[in-house]
Design a protein around this motif. Sequence first.
Motif, PDB file in Angstrom:
ATOM      1  N   LYS A 298       6.999   6.970 -12.730  1.00  0.00           N
ATOM      2  CA  LYS A 298       5.715   6.843 -12.045  1.00  0.00           C
ATOM      3  C   LYS A 298       5.723   5.553 -11.226  1.00  0.00           C
ATOM      4  CE  LYS A 298       0.781   7.323 -13.134  1.00  0.00           C
ATOM      5  NZ  LYS A 298       0.097   6.323 -12.335  1.00  0.00           N
ATOM      6  N   ASN A 299       5.220   5.637 -10.010  1.00  0.00           N
ATOM      7  CA  ASN A 299       5.200   4.488  -9.102  1.00  0.00           C
ATOM      8  C   ASN A 299       3.920   3.670  -9.310  1.00  0.00           C
ATOM      9  OD1 ASN A 299       5.623   2.698  -7.028  1.00  0.00           O
ATOM     10  ND2 ASN A 299       5.199   4.177  -5.395  1.00  0.00           N
ATOM     11  N   GLY A 300       3.946   2.784 -10.280  1.00  0.00           N
ATOM     12  CA  GLY A 300       2.775   1.935 -10.550  1.00  0.00           C
ATOM     13  C   GLY A 300       1.538   2.772 -10.810  1.00  0.00           C
ATOM     14  N   ASP A 301       0.460   2.485 -10.053  1.00  0.00           N
ATOM     15  CA  ASP A 301      -0.793   3.222 -10.240  1.00  0.00           C
ATOM     16  C   ASP A 301      -0.863   4.458  -9.361  1.00  0.00           C
ATOM     17  OD1 ASP A 301      -1.668   1.434 -12.099  1.00  0.00           O
ATOM     18  OD2 ASP A 301      -2.743   0.177 -10.643  1.00  0.00           O
ATOM     19  N   LYS A 302       0.170   4.648  -8.518  1.00  0.00           N
ATOM     20  CA  LYS A 302       0.132   5.796  -7.591  1.00  0.00           C
ATOM     21  C   LYS A 302       0.468   7.093  -8.314  1.00  0.00           C
ATOM     22  CE  LYS A 302       1.459   3.304  -3.429  1.00  0.00           C
ATOM     23  NZ  LYS A 302       2.589   3.101  -2.518  1.00  0.00           N
TER      24      LYS A 302
ATOM     25  N   VAL B 153       5.413  18.306 -14.276  1.00  0.00           N
ATOM     26  CA  VAL B 153       5.598  17.677 -15.598  1.00  0.00           C
ATOM     27  C   VAL B 153       4.861  16.332 -15.660  1.00  0.00           C
ATOM     28  CG1 VAL B 153       7.342  16.633 -17.120  1.00  0.00           C
ATOM     29  CG2 VAL B 153       7.727  18.897 -16.123  1.00  0.00           C
ATOM     30  N   ALA B 154       4.770  15.651 -14.519  1.00  0.00           N
ATOM     31  CA  ALA B 154       4.024  14.383 -14.473  1.00  0.00           C
ATOM     32  C   ALA B 154       2.562  14.605 -14.865  1.00  0.00           C
ATOM     33  CB  ALA B 154       4.114  13.775 -13.069  1.00  0.00           C
ATOM     34  N   VAL B 155       2.058  15.821 -14.587  1.00  0.00           N
ATOM     35  CA  VAL B 155       0.653  16.146 -14.851  1.00  0.00           C
ATOM     36  C   VAL B 155       0.483  16.831 -16.221  1.00  0.00           C
ATOM     37  CG1 VAL B 155      -1.314  17.499 -14.030  1.00  0.00           C
ATOM     38  CG2 VAL B 155       0.174  16.364 -12.379  1.00  0.00           C
ATOM     39  N   SER B 156       1.416  17.712 -16.579  1.00  0.00           N
ATOM     40  CA  SER B 156       1.256  18.530 -17.808  1.00  0.00           C
ATOM     41  C   SER B 156       1.642  17.776 -19.077  1.00  0.00           C
ATOM     42  CB  SER B 156       2.123  19.790 -17.712  1.00  0.00           C
ATOM     43  OG  SER B 156       3.500  19.436 -17.861  1.00  0.00           O
ATOM     44  N   ASN B 157       2.503  16.754 -18.948  1.00  0.00           N
ATOM     45  CA  ASN B 157       3.064  16.028 -20.108  1.00  0.00           C
ATOM     46  C   ASN B 157       3.910  16.923 -21.011  1.00  0.00           C
ATOM     47  OD1 ASN B 157       1.524  13.786 -19.261  1.00  0.00           O
ATOM     48  ND2 ASN B 157      -0.237  14.536 -20.438  1.00  0.00           N
ATOM     49  N   LYS B 158       4.380  18.041 -20.480  1.00  0.00           N
ATOM     50  CA  LYS B 158       5.153  18.990 -21.305  1.00  0.00           C
ATOM     51  C   LYS B 158       6.530  19.248 -20.708  1.00  0.00           C
ATOM     52  CE  LYS B 158       1.645  21.509 -23.708  1.00  0.00           C
ATOM     53  NZ  LYS B 158       0.363  21.053 -23.130  1.00  0.00           N
ATOM     54  N   ASN B 159       7.481  19.549 -21.589  1.00  0.00           N
ATOM     55  CA  ASN B 159       8.806  19.956 -21.117  1.00  0.00           C
ATOM     56  C   ASN B 159       8.655  21.172 -20.203  1.00  0.00           C
ATOM     57  OD1 ASN B 159       9.684  18.076 -22.959  1.00  0.00           O
ATOM     58  ND2 ASN B 159      10.582  19.560 -24.380  1.00  0.00           N
TER      59      ASN B 159
ATOM     60  N   PHE C 258       7.691   9.217 -22.647  1.00  0.00           N
ATOM     61  CA  PHE C 258       6.433   8.575 -23.048  1.00  0.00           C
ATOM     62  C   PHE C 258       6.688   7.171 -23.578  1.00  0.00           C
ATOM     63  CE2 PHE C 258       5.940  13.167 -23.732  1.00  0.00           C
ATOM     64  CZ  PHE C 258       4.818  13.419 -22.959  1.00  0.00           C
ATOM     65  N   VAL C 259       5.891   6.213 -23.095  1.00  0.00           N
ATOM     66  CA  VAL C 259       5.883   4.875 -23.688  1.00  0.00           C
ATOM     67  C   VAL C 259       4.470   4.663 -24.230  1.00  0.00           C
ATOM     68  CG1 VAL C 259       6.092   2.397 -23.263  1.00  0.00           C
ATOM     69  CG2 VAL C 259       7.674   3.981 -22.150  1.00  0.00           C
ATOM     70  N   ASN C 260       4.370   4.425 -25.535  1.00  0.00           N
ATOM     71  CA  ASN C 260       3.066   4.285 -26.199  1.00  0.00           C
ATOM     72  C   ASN C 260       2.128   5.444 -25.847  1.00  0.00           C
ATOM     73  OD1 ASN C 260       3.909   1.828 -27.302  1.00  0.00           O
ATOM     74  ND2 ASN C 260       3.260   0.708 -25.474  1.00  0.00           N
ATOM     75  N   GLY C 261       2.675   6.649 -25.871  1.00  0.00           N
ATOM     76  CA  GLY C 261       1.870   7.843 -25.629  1.00  0.00           C
ATOM     77  C   GLY C 261       1.563   8.122 -24.163  1.00  0.00           C
ATOM     78  N   LYS C 262       1.992   7.223 -23.261  1.00  0.00           N
ATOM     79  CA  LYS C 262       1.735   7.444 -21.822  1.00  0.00           C
ATOM     80  C   LYS C 262       2.960   8.021 -21.137  1.00  0.00           C
ATOM     81  CE  LYS C 262      -0.128   4.964 -18.723  1.00  0.00           C
ATOM     82  NZ  LYS C 262      -0.458   3.824 -17.833  1.00  0.00           N
ATOM     83  N   ASN C 263       2.722   9.038 -20.313  1.00  0.00           N
ATOM     84  CA  ASN C 263       3.809   9.677 -19.551  1.00  0.00           C
ATOM     85  C   ASN C 263       4.186   8.761 -18.378  1.00  0.00           C
ATOM     86  OD1 ASN C 263       5.402  11.323 -17.939  1.00  0.00           O
ATOM     87  ND2 ASN C 263       4.044  13.095 -18.060  1.00  0.00           N
TER      88      ASN C 263
END
Length: 153
Positions: free
Chosen positions: A49-53, A81-87, A115-120
């Motif tokens: 992920k590009n920062g907050d973008k 996958v960036a949106v769904s958080n799923k394989n 995931f780092v600390n639950g964040k994708n």
Amino acid sequence: MPKNFSPLQKQVQQIIYNDAISVDERLQTVCEILRNEITYYDWVGFYFKNGDKEELILGPYAGAPTDHTVIPFGKGICGQVAVSNKNFVVPDVAAQDNYIACSINVKSEIVVPLFVNGKNVGQIDIDSNTPDPFTEEDERFLEFINSNVAEIL
Ligand code: SME
């Protein structure tokens, strides 16, 4: 036939936790090993992920260079996958409407979120020139890699 990923798991861990080299160099080496050791892994890369973008940026990868160094959230397999958080396992890329082609040789793809600390925060992306090669063993193996990578980010 079951795949024996366990020797590779150890090898990959040794690289990931080698703090004599940079994180990017470690991820680069992981990509190269996976591509070299697993016959049906033809392109292996990390997107982050590009920062907050709401977009992904290509990180270390092994395989043919790709034009798709920036992928908006929602676009292609990676953006979904960036949106769904799923394989996302794609046995046949030709059957996907929302797909970004990198090479005409690619037949299938697997993307596993990181995931780092639950964040994708990103994902590992594998392209294969073999149709339908990915099983749950690949999913567990790539989840294992990502959970180790998460420890050094
Ligand atoms: N096929 C991916 C784009 C990235 S390339 O595979 C390197 C997708 O549809 O998101």
